[in-house]
Design a protein around this motif. Structure first.
Motif, PDB file in Angstrom:
ATOM      1  N   TYR A 204       0.803  -1.277   0.117  1.00  0.00           N
ATOM      2  CA  TYR A 204       0.188  -0.024   0.004  1.00  0.00           C
ATOM      3  C   TYR A 204       0.841   1.220  -0.047  1.00  0.00           C
ATOM      4  O   TYR A 204       1.906   1.227   0.637  1.00  0.00           O
ATOM      5  CB  TYR A 204      -0.970   0.111   1.289  1.00  0.00           C
ATOM      6  N   SER A 205       0.480   2.296  -0.587  1.00  0.00           N
ATOM      7  CA  SER A 205       1.041   3.556  -0.503  1.00  0.00           C
ATOM      8  C   SER A 205       0.570   4.143   0.754  1.00  0.00           C
ATOM      9  O   SER A 205      -0.433   3.983   1.469  1.00  0.00           O
ATOM     10  CB  SER A 205       0.730   4.488  -1.767  1.00  0.00           C
ATOM     11  N   TYR A 206       1.197   5.252   0.988  1.00  0.00           N
ATOM     12  CA  TYR A 206       0.811   5.889   2.376  1.00  0.00           C
ATOM     13  C   TYR A 206      -0.474   6.453   2.131  1.00  0.00           C
ATOM     14  O   TYR A 206      -1.491   6.284   3.106  1.00  0.00           O
ATOM     15  CB  TYR A 206       1.778   7.458   2.484  1.00  0.00           C
TER      16      TYR A 206
ATOM     17  N   GLN B 249       7.398  -0.337   6.949  1.00  0.00           N
ATOM     18  CA  GLN B 249       6.261  -1.193   6.393  1.00  0.00           C
ATOM     19  C   GLN B 249       5.489  -0.501   5.148  1.00  0.00           C
ATOM     20  O   GLN B 249       4.929  -1.410   4.472  1.00  0.00           O
ATOM     21  CB  GLN B 249       5.201  -1.397   7.656  1.00  0.00           C
ATOM     22  N   ILE B 250       5.482   0.755   5.067  1.00  0.00           N
ATOM     23  CA  ILE B 250       5.194   1.387   3.930  1.00  0.00           C
ATOM     24  C   ILE B 250       6.109   2.282   3.415  1.00  0.00           C
ATOM     25  O   ILE B 250       6.793   3.110   4.164  1.00  0.00           O
ATOM     26  CB  ILE B 250       3.822   2.422   4.098  1.00  0.00           C
ATOM     27  N   ASN B 251       6.543   2.278   2.013  1.00  0.00           N
ATOM     28  CA  ASN B 251       7.794   3.048   1.540  1.00  0.00           C
ATOM     29  C   ASN B 251       7.071   3.343   0.210  1.00  0.00           C
ATOM     30  O   ASN B 251       7.126   2.412  -0.778  1.00  0.00           O
ATOM     31  CB  ASN B 251       8.965   2.136   1.432  1.00  0.00           C
ATOM     32  N   ASP B 252       6.840   4.469  -0.115  1.00  0.00           N
ATOM     33  CA  ASP B 252       6.275   4.776  -1.517  1.00  0.00           C
ATOM     34  C   ASP B 252       7.243   4.567  -2.763  1.00  0.00           C
ATOM     35  O   ASP B 252       6.772   4.293  -3.707  1.00  0.00           O
ATOM     36  CB  ASP B 252       5.588   6.293  -1.353  1.00  0.00           C
TER      37      ASP B 252
ATOM     38  N   ARG C 297      -1.214   5.878 -10.180  1.00  0.00           N
ATOM     39  CA  ARG C 297      -1.759   7.381  -9.453  1.00  0.00           C
ATOM     40  C   ARG C 297      -3.100   6.996  -8.712  1.00  0.00           C
ATOM     41  O   ARG C 297      -3.131   7.539  -7.490  1.00  0.00           O
ATOM     42  CB  ARG C 297      -1.985   8.343 -10.716  1.00  0.00           C
ATOM     43  N   ARG C 298      -3.796   5.766  -9.297  1.00  0.00           N
ATOM     44  CA  ARG C 298      -5.042   5.530  -8.699  1.00  0.00           C
ATOM     45  C   ARG C 298      -4.576   4.747  -7.231  1.00  0.00           C
ATOM     46  O   ARG C 298      -5.433   5.039  -6.321  1.00  0.00           O
ATOM     47  CB  ARG C 298      -5.619   4.543  -9.334  1.00  0.00           C
ATOM     48  N   ARG C 299      -3.499   4.313  -7.000  1.00  0.00           N
ATOM     49  CA  ARG C 299      -3.012   3.694  -5.818  1.00  0.00           C
ATOM     50  C   ARG C 299      -2.527   4.877  -4.644  1.00  0.00           C
ATOM     51  O   ARG C 299      -1.955   4.567  -3.656  1.00  0.00           O
ATOM     52  CB  ARG C 299      -2.028   2.722  -6.152  1.00  0.00           C
ATOM     53  N   GLY C 300      -2.552   5.865  -5.201  1.00  0.00           N
ATOM     54  CA  GLY C 300      -2.401   7.134  -4.269  1.00  0.00           C
ATOM     55  C   GLY C 300      -0.904   7.408  -4.269  1.00  0.00           C
ATOM     56  O   GLY C 300      -0.290   7.982  -3.264  1.00  0.00           O
ATOM     57  N   LEU C 301       0.038   7.230  -5.174  1.00  0.00           N
ATOM     58  CA  LEU C 301       1.276   7.419  -5.341  1.00  0.00           C
ATOM     59  C   LEU C 301       1.520   8.999  -5.997  1.00  0.00           C
ATOM     60  O   LEU C 301       0.875   9.205  -6.840  1.00  0.00           O
ATOM     61  CB  LEU C 301       2.078   6.477  -6.196  1.00  0.00           C
ATOM     62  N   LEU C 302       2.697   9.608  -5.449  1.00  0.00           N
ATOM     63  CA  LEU C 302       2.930  10.862  -6.106  1.00  0.00           C
ATOM     64  C   LEU C 302       3.558  10.895  -7.292  1.00  0.00           C
ATOM     65  O   LEU C 302       4.117   9.829  -7.772  1.00  0.00           O
ATOM     66  CB  LEU C 302       4.050  11.693  -5.113  1.00  0.00           C
TER      67      LEU C 302
ATOM     68  N   GLU D 156       6.068  12.220  -8.722  1.00  0.00           N
ATOM     69  CA  GLU D 156       7.509  12.404  -8.686  1.00  0.00           C
ATOM     70  C   GLU D 156       7.963  10.802  -8.553  1.00  0.00           C
ATOM     71  O   GLU D 156       8.645  10.153  -9.039  1.00  0.00           O
ATOM     72  CB  GLU D 156       8.056  13.040  -7.866  1.00  0.00           C
ATOM     73  N   HIS D 157       7.342  10.055  -7.690  1.00  0.00           N
ATOM     74  CA  HIS D 157       7.525   8.713  -7.441  1.00  0.00           C
ATOM     75  C   HIS D 157       7.260   7.855  -8.654  1.00  0.00           C
ATOM     76  O   HIS D 157       8.243   6.728  -8.855  1.00  0.00           O
ATOM     77  CB  HIS D 157       6.970   8.079  -6.366  1.00  0.00           C
ATOM     78  N   ILE D 158       6.007   7.922  -9.279  1.00  0.00           N
ATOM     79  CA  ILE D 158       5.432   7.297 -10.364  1.00  0.00           C
ATOM     80  C   ILE D 158       6.694   7.592 -11.507  1.00  0.00           C
ATOM     81  O   ILE D 158       7.035   6.701 -12.175  1.00  0.00           O
ATOM     82  CB  ILE D 158       4.330   7.572 -10.921  1.00  0.00           C
ATOM     83  N   THR D 159       6.912   8.740 -11.619  1.00  0.00           N
ATOM     84  CA  THR D 159       8.026   9.199 -13.080  1.00  0.00           C
ATOM     85  C   THR D 159       9.456   8.474 -12.727  1.00  0.00           C
ATOM     86  O   THR D 159       9.700   7.538 -13.605  1.00  0.00           O
ATOM     87  CB  THR D 159       8.094  10.479 -12.986  1.00  0.00           C
ATOM     88  N   GLU D 160       9.740   8.545 -11.523  1.00  0.00           N
ATOM     89  CA  GLU D 160      10.972   7.941 -11.355  1.00  0.00           C
ATOM     90  C   GLU D 160      11.113   6.329 -11.370  1.00  0.00           C
ATOM     91  O   GLU D 160      12.053   5.835 -11.706  1.00  0.00           O
ATOM     92  CB  GLU D 160      11.474   8.275  -9.646  1.00  0.00           C
ATOM     93  N   ALA D 161       9.844   5.764 -11.005  1.00  0.00           N
ATOM     94  CA  ALA D 161      10.011   4.249 -11.055  1.00  0.00           C
ATOM     95  C   ALA D 161       9.756   3.682 -12.528  1.00  0.00           C
ATOM     96  O   ALA D 161      10.126   2.690 -12.864  1.00  0.00           O
ATOM     97  CB  ALA D 161       8.705   3.855 -10.148  1.00  0.00           C
ATOM     98  N   LEU D 162       8.966   4.671 -13.347  1.00  0.00           N
ATOM     99  CA  LEU D 162       8.879   4.296 -14.612  1.00  0.00           C
ATOM    100  C   LEU D 162       9.863   4.440 -15.527  1.00  0.00           C
ATOM    101  O   LEU D 162       9.938   3.915 -16.754  1.00  0.00           O
ATOM    102  CB  LEU D 162       7.420   4.988 -15.204  1.00  0.00           C
ATOM    103  N   GLU D 163      10.760   5.341 -15.229  1.00  0.00           N
ATOM    104  CA  GLU D 163      11.841   5.791 -16.043  1.00  0.00           C
ATOM    105  C   GLU D 163      12.619   4.697 -16.839  1.00  0.00           C
ATOM    106  O   GLU D 163      13.030   4.902 -17.991  1.00  0.00           O
ATOM    107  CB  GLU D 163      12.855   6.628 -15.358  1.00  0.00           C
ATOM    108  N   PRO D 164      13.074   3.622 -16.190  1.00  0.00           N
ATOM    109  CA  PRO D 164      13.859   2.729 -16.679  1.00  0.00           C
ATOM    110  C   PRO D 164      12.990   1.652 -17.868  1.00  0.00           C
ATOM    111  O   PRO D 164      13.694   1.211 -18.632  1.00  0.00           O
ATOM    112  CB  PRO D 164      13.974   1.424 -15.464  1.00  0.00           C
TER     113      PRO D 164
END
Length: 211
Positions: free
Chosen positions: A73-75, A103-106, A133-138, A140-148
């Motif tokens: 889960y996201s925060y 236990q939660i780390n976005d 985004r629907r899972r509540g992530l920011l 900046e975190h999404i963009t960073e994770a999808l970049e690779p």
């Protein structure tokens, strides 16, 4: 308010009665011990509220851990899950506690979801972003994770879809209607129209060369 009854009930649950009111409250033994409750003890309304908050916080944390046993889960997502059941202050405190102990780390959760949506579900960047985004992530975190996955990996996956799962739509270069259906299906998968056209064009050219 005076505690007139305080005794073990079932398992780790204790029952408590205030001022011989006949109304029983049930608390976990850890809350009884942490708050130093004992029979005959007098509590102010503020102190009793703190006891009740401690019990709600314990329940909220226990429920959150149960949810996390099943998936990440996201925060924000965890907060939304807790909010219908518990006071807002308890929800914030619980999610902060989960984040504090990892236990939660976005960021880590975003990386897991990026792999799941792109490498496993084979979504395009647009749909993967929407789902994350629907899972509540920011953002900046999404963009960073999808970049690779942005260029080379996405191109490879899209080409595999055109040559595999969606191949039936592109076998006849003269059947424009069926080809457009295939393209529309790939758009729903989250791929951009320009990259779809390029992949389909490459596939059709390859078919012509083989003939």
């Amino acid at each position: 308010m005076t505690i007139t009854t305080l005794s073990a009930h079932k398992g780790n649950t204790w029952k408590i009665e205030l001022d011989d009111s006949g109304e029983l409250f049930f608390l976990h033994v850890s809350v009884v011990q942490r708050c130093g409750l004992r029979k005959g003890m007098t509590l102010t309304p503020q102190q009793w509220e703190q006891v009740q908050t401690a019990e709600l916080s314990r329940k909220a944390y226990q429920y959150a851990c149960f949810l996390l046993d099943n998936r990440g889960y996201s925060y924000q997502e965890m907060f939304r899950k807790l909010e219908p059941k518990y006071p807002q202050a308890v929800c914030f405190a619980t999610v902060d506690r989960l984040a504090k102990y990892g236990q939660i780390n976005d960021r880590a959760y975003a990386e897991q979801l990026a792999h799941h949506y792109v490498a496993v579900k084979r979504f395009g960047m647009r749909r993967a972003f929407q789902e994350m985004r629907r899972r509540g992530l920011l953002e900046e975190h999404i963009t960073e994770a999808l970049e690779p996955y942005e260029d080379e990996v996405t191109g490879e996956i899209l080409m595999e879809l055109v040559e595999g799962k969606y191949r039936k739509y592109f076998l006849d270069p003269d059947d424009r209607r069926t080809i457009e259906k295939g393209k529309a299906a790939l758009v729903r998968q989250g791929y951009r129209f320009g990259e779809i056209n390029a992949a389909v064009r490459a596939f059709l050219e390859e078919q012509l060369e083989e003939e």
